[in-house]
Design an enzyme around this catalytic site. Sequence first.
Site, PDB file in Angstrom:
ATOM      1  N   PHE A 140      27.069  41.981  70.136  1.00 17.55           N
ATOM      2  CA  PHE A 140      27.717  41.622  68.886  1.00 17.55           C
ATOM      3  C   PHE A 140      26.706  41.732  67.745  1.00 17.55           C
ATOM      4  CE2 PHE A 140      30.218  38.959  66.007  1.00 17.55           C
ATOM      5  CZ  PHE A 140      31.491  39.422  66.282  1.00 17.55           C
ATOM      6  N   ALA A 174      22.198  37.965  66.509  1.00 15.99           N
ATOM      7  CA  ALA A 174      22.482  37.693  65.099  1.00 15.99           C
ATOM      8  C   ALA A 174      23.852  37.043  65.004  1.00 15.99           C
ATOM      9  CB  ALA A 174      22.438  38.976  64.274  1.00 15.99           C
ATOM     10  N   THR A 205      35.084  30.302  59.373  1.00 16.88           N
ATOM     11  CA  THR A 205      35.497  29.294  60.348  1.00 16.88           C
ATOM     12  C   THR A 205      34.271  28.534  60.861  1.00 16.88           C
ATOM     13  OG1 THR A 205      35.225  30.704  62.285  1.00 16.88           O
ATOM     14  CG2 THR A 205      37.317  30.893  61.095  1.00 16.88           C
ATOM     15  N   HIS A 221      33.213  28.526  63.696  1.00 17.86           N
ATOM     16  CA  HIS A 221      32.692  29.277  64.843  1.00 17.86           C
ATOM     17  C   HIS A 221      31.180  29.465  64.752  1.00 17.86           C
ATOM     18  CE1 HIS A 221      32.054  33.097  67.173  1.00 17.86           C
ATOM     19  NE2 HIS A 221      32.744  32.389  68.039  1.00 17.86           N
TER      20      HIS A 221
END
Length: 121
Positions: free
Chosen positions: A22, A80, A86, A88
């Site tokens: 990601f 990263a 949100t 999150h």
Amino acid sequence: MNMVEDKLSAAGFKFAVISTKFNDFVVNQLVSGTMECLKQHNCPDENIEHYKVPGAFELPVTADKLLKGGKFNAVICLGAVIRGETPHFEYVSSAAGNGILQVSLKYSTPVIFGVLTTDTI
């Protein structure tokens, strides 16, 4: 005062580098810099193993599994986490940081926290 300082040599040590898929446009640069640094400090390619995981949340469990085998002198976790709209970001950042710390303490082995936590790209 007695100064205790070690040589900056990676010769003879085995490293696991764990990077996240990601945000790979950022993480790939971290991996490149890490590999270059290890090589500059005399770590041969055969003493470095690179593992990829989906995201920062998976870094601690992977580090734990790798250290359980007793093969590595240190694990370098790279990722990263970029803040969004949100909560999150807070959950993932906190879990990754705390998890990496716990693994390092569990094995009394360096587990490097190389996870960028940024507000923006």
